[in-house]
Write a protein that holds these residues in place. Structure first.
Motif, short mmCIF file in Angstrom:
data_model
loop_
_atom_site.label_atom_id
_atom_site.label_comp_id
_atom_site.label_asym_id
_atom_site.label_seq_id
_atom_site.Cartn_x
_atom_site.Cartn_y
_atom_site.Cartn_z
N ARG A 120 0.82 -1.21 0.00
CA ARG A 120 0.00 0.00 0.00
C ARG A 120 0.86 1.25 0.00
N VAL A 121 1.95 1.24 0.75
CA VAL A 121 2.83 2.41 0.79
C VAL A 121 3.47 2.66 -0.57
N ALA A 122 3.95 1.58 -1.23
CA ALA A 122 4.59 1.74 -2.53
C ALA A 122 3.62 2.29 -3.56
N ILE A 123 2.38 1.78 -3.55
CA ILE A 123 1.37 2.28 -4.50
C ILE A 123 1.03 3.73 -4.20
N TRP A 124 0.90 4.07 -2.92
CA TRP A 124 0.57 5.45 -2.55
C TRP A 124 1.68 6.41 -2.98
#
Length: 905
Positions: free
Chosen positions: A523-527
């Motif tokens: 989720r962090v990488a996509i955000w």
């Protein structure tokens, strides 16, 4: 159609997969029975099929127009706003030329869902095929593409039927141009563009179609993705052509999904080749290239697995020749050697022969064969990457991707970029105004992105330090429990040393932490990537790939790096031990097992690698399989119900745009395990091979049975993953060289054998590798709490230091420096040998096979020739028509045209 009420939406899948197990079994066994089932209705359903219309179709109600895409939506409380959006969106779709047909909710199984079916007529397909430069056939190829298969009779059991491997003839192709329709082989406009091309074109329109009112310019109100995110539509997907367990009853359906399930997605045919051409035709080149890479990687793993198994077998066969382990286990040698405590207070003095089993286990992986295997894997990884380039080049030619223009496909501006970037500037190349992101905004976003990445990597490092602190803290507890004679666990204590117990529990805790952090990393990488607003799809995927792999690299490999290169290297010696965070913490740096740190690295690698693969298989295969079995049990007594193709696909899982990203990531992380640390565990390629054989069929099963049909997309290679694999390959040579030098005991043994052994054998090595310390000089804080060692005067520890009473007491001996020099020399020699071989192999093996180059040049020549002839014939027809219509008095003008014609000819 009989409508069944009182069931939940999810039970639709139950009806699909309870469509009699006997059908699947009979059709998979095939031959005459399969064709009989295709022609004849099933017993018990004859009357219902006569009464019910066939809704398992991919056509509109008229049976002529093909359904290229389906949108679904529900009526809810916020219906007015969503209805307005849908009205505007559908009106704009019709303005684009798409044809729509709506299925009322009363006809759906749940009486809640509307289905909007979309058809792209010829003029729309032709227009956007021209825009997207879609390559289409203009002449059947006369170039033979068959390859001579060595020992073809032996490979016959592994081959698939020709009509499955090559589902369509080979053509010469050229980018479609709407003004040259007579140049291409258009026999039927309805079937000229295959379904995969049709759904790609329609999705391109959906992604860019606005849903604001005419005259307004709300740029953020654009595209099907935003309509899906705000709930206006619940799903958007192209249709499968039939049910996977039986052929389509409609003659206009290709039944390619059934062929894929029968010849690809069943585990019992794991030994068969993959129908890559059929995969590419049905799902598109991007998914096809993934399965081609995965299959090739698995084939190459076979050779690494065989070599690793042979090295492991050598360790087993040389078991009895292990003199060092015999000395450790000998009660007169190892039993008489008293070792210094391995921790403060709780750890006692101990006899060396208590590590007898551990030393034998270490020999299985730490032997002469391991050095050979480490060098072999350095060369194997080069061969794998070079041969993949050749395989990829052949696929580019066979799948018509050689002239694939990334600017037209992968480098198209993302709709999200167009919406969020309101500033425009002139493109110097195209001379058109295009959106751009200001430098100040770009820098701010990159700074925030970099800070976020550093923070999460620091969090990983903090977790690893926490696990190390756990190892240091619990080691003393394990030592006191396992060695306590008052406890009834002495039988276990013989087989489990405190080092092993600490290593296993710490590895398990580390694996749990890894899986928890992975949940956040995705989720962090996509955000972060979304926040950077990449301009193109290719740029978006590459950035996300690099961020996610960086997170995964640190997350999965950091614990292995600690065990391999840090544990036991900064211990100190009795009287001057090193402590984590200083002496005040009382966390003394842990030492390696007397058998060496390599066995602990093996334990760490096996737990993390095998645990990851097991968890991945549970998620991908076991849970869906159990769900399907439960569904089949619940729906076994229900009659077979025929309902619409769009409803059947609607209940399937959505295949996201990043679906392949996670598949690649899983395999690349595995590739890191079997290359970076393979010197510690030669059986790692064998585990990976078994996993990948299962992985191919599980992925195939998911694609054909569990997922909606993905939107077809093109790709000529595996993208940024290729560079990541190259980087891991180079790093693996360095890590394996350091593992053999500093983690393994191979170099100290070789130095002793050739420089210090008086008998020319390994006898006496154990005593030579242990230094002596005077117990009376050990500080009180380091001494055990019990008093049984009163009669002891000295103890031994792993190091090369002068004994007490020597002029250079407790300083490193000359043998230590000889071993260090030998380690550095080994690293330099191994790296240079492997790198020289790597570069030589890369130079010897061309990236593009010579026959592919020749065929490509021949094809380009023929394409130019046919284009030239086409233009000449077209010009001749135009001039002939002009000559007939012109009056005879204008002969001078006609003669000029004849001159032009003669020049063209």
């Amino acid at each position: 159609m009989r409508r069944i009420t009182g069931k939940t939406k999810d039970e639709t899948l139950i009806e699909l997969q309870s469509a009699t197990d006997s059908q699947i079994t009979d059709e998979s066994s095939g031959n005459g029975l399969s064709s009989l089932l295709d022609r004849a209705p099933l017993p018990g359903n004859t009357e219902s099929e006569k009464l019910q219309p066939n809704k398992d179709t991919v056509f509109f109600r008229d049976g002529v127009r093909r359904i290229d895409f389906v949108l679904s939506y529900l009526d809810d409380k916020d219906g007015e706003k969503k209805q307005e959006r849908r009205r505007e969106f559908e009106a704009n779709l019709e303005k684009q030329g798409l044809e729509l047909e709506t299925e009322d909710k009363s006809d759906s199984k749940d009486h809640k869902t509307y289905f909007l079916k979309i058809h792209a007529p010829w003029h729309v397909l032709a227009t956007y095929a021209d825009v997207l430069k879609v390559k289409v056939p203009f002449k059947e190829s006369d170039i033979p593409h068959g390859q001579d298969v060595p020992l073809e009779c032996l490979s016959q059991p592994f081959r698939l039927p020709e009509h499955i491997m090559h589902p369509q003839p080979d053509y010469f192709t050229y980018p479609f141009e709407k003004t040259k329709t007579d140049f291409f082989l258009i026999n039927d406009k309805d079937t000229f563009f295959p379904p995969s091309t049709r759904n790609r074109i329609v999705f391109y329109i959906l992604a860019r179609c606005p849903y604001y009112k005419e005259g307004r310019k709300d740029r953020d109100k654009t595209g099907i993705k935003r309509l899906l995110s705000n709930g206006t539509y619940t799903a958007a997907f192209p249709l499968h052509d039939c049910r996977y367990w039986k052929r389509a009853r409609d003659a206009g359906c290709e039944s390619e999904r059934y062929n894929l399930y029968k010849n690809w997605a069943r585990f019992l045919i794991f030994y068969k080749e993959q129908p890559l051409n059929l995969i590419r035709k049905y799902y598109g080149e991007k998914i096809g290239i993934y399965f081609a890479w995965l299959g090739f990687y698995t084939e190459m793993l076979f050779f690494a697995a065989v070599m690793g198994f042979l090295c492991f077998t050598y360790g087993l066969l040389s078991y009895d020749d292990n003199i060092s382990s015999k000395e450790i286990c000998d009660p007169d040698i190892g039993g008489s050697i008293v070792m210094c405590p391995l921790c403060d207070k709780k750890c006692r003095f101990w006899n060396l022969n208590s590590t007898c089993l551990s030393s034998w286990q270490s020999h299985l992986f730490d032997n002469e064969g391991t050095v050979f295997f480490a060098i072999f894997m350095g060369i194997w990884v080069t061969l794998f990457l070079e041969f993949w380039k050749r395989r990829q080049a052949r696929l580019e030619y066979e799948w018509d991707l050689v002239d694939f223009e990334e600017e037209q496909q992968q480098l198209q501006i993302r709709p999200e970029f167009e919406i969020q970037c309101t500033n425009k500037r002139l493109n110097k190349i195209t001379q058109e105004m295009e959106p751009y992101l200001p430098v100040t905004s770009k820098c701010a976003r990159f700074c925030l992105s970099g800070a976020t990445v550093i923070f999460w990597i620091s969090l990983i490092v903090a977790c690893i330090i926490g696990v190390i602190a756990y190892r240091l803290a619990v080691y003393a507890a394990f030592a006191s429990i396992i060695k306590d004679p008052m406890r009834k666990i002495q039988l276990v204590g013989r087989f489990i040393t405190p080092q092993l117990a600490t290593s296993v529990t710490a590895s398990c805790i580390n694996f749990v932490i890894i899986m928890i952090l992975n949940f956040f990393y995705e989720r962090v990488a996509i955000w972060i990537t979304d926040m950077e607003i990449p301009k193109t799809h290719l740029e978006y995927e590459n950035r996300l790939t690099m961020k996610m792999f960086l997170f995964q690299f640190v997350n999965y490999y950091s614990s292995c790096f600690y065990v391999a290169f840090f544990k036991g290297k900064f211990v100190g010696y009795p009287g001057a031990y090193s402590y984590m965070f200083g002496k005040s913490t009382k966390l003394r740096n842990e030492e390696c097992d007397p058998g060496g740190c390599l066995i602990e690295l093996t334990t760490q690698l096996v737990i993390v690698m095998a645990g990851k693969q097991l968890w991945g298989n549970i998620q991908e295969a076991l849970l869906p399989l159990l769900r399907n079995l439960w569904s089949s049990r619940k729906g076994r007594h229900n009659p077979e119900n025929h309902y619409s193709r769009w409803e059947q696909d609607h209940v399937l899982q959505n295949f996201s745009q990043l679906g392949l990203f996670y598949e690649y990531l899983e395999m690349v992380v595995q590739f890191g395990f079997i290359t970076l640390f393979v010197a510690s565990f030669p059986l790692a390629p064998l585990l990976a091979l078994f996993n990948n054989i299962l992985e191919i069929r599980v992925d195939a099963w998911k694609f054909t049975t569990q997922f909606r049909r993905p939107v077809a997309s093109k790709a000529r290679n595996i993208g940024a993953w290729q560079e990541i694999l190259n980087g891991v390959a180079i790093l693996s040579v360095v890590t394996n060289a350091f593992i053999m030098a500093f983690t393994s005991d191979m170099i100290p043994r070789m130095v002793y054998l050739y420089a210090y052994s008086k008998e020319g054998s390994m006898r006496g090595y154990v005593n030579n590798s242990l230094s002596i310390y005077n117990i009376s000089q050990i500080p009180k804080n380091n001494m055990p709490e019990d008093e049984w060692f009163v009669n002891l005067t000295t103890c031994r520890y792993r190091d090369y230091r002068y004994p007490p009473g020597h002029l250079k007491e407790y300083t490193h001996t000359m043998q230590f420096w000889h071993i260090l020099a030998a380690k550095m020399a080994f690293i330099i020699i191994m790296e240079h040998v492997v790198f020289v071989v790597k570069f030589f192999v890369a130079w010897m093996i061309p990236d593009i096979p010579s026959d592919v180059k020749a065929r490509f040049k021949r094809e380009r020549y023929l394409i130019q020739e046919y284009l030239h002839n086409y233009e000449v014939e077209k010009l001749k027809i135009q001039l002939s028509a002009s000559f007939i219509t012109e009056p005879m008095s204008e002969m001078s003008v006609t003669s000029d045209k004849h001159e032009v014609l003669s020049e063209c000819l």
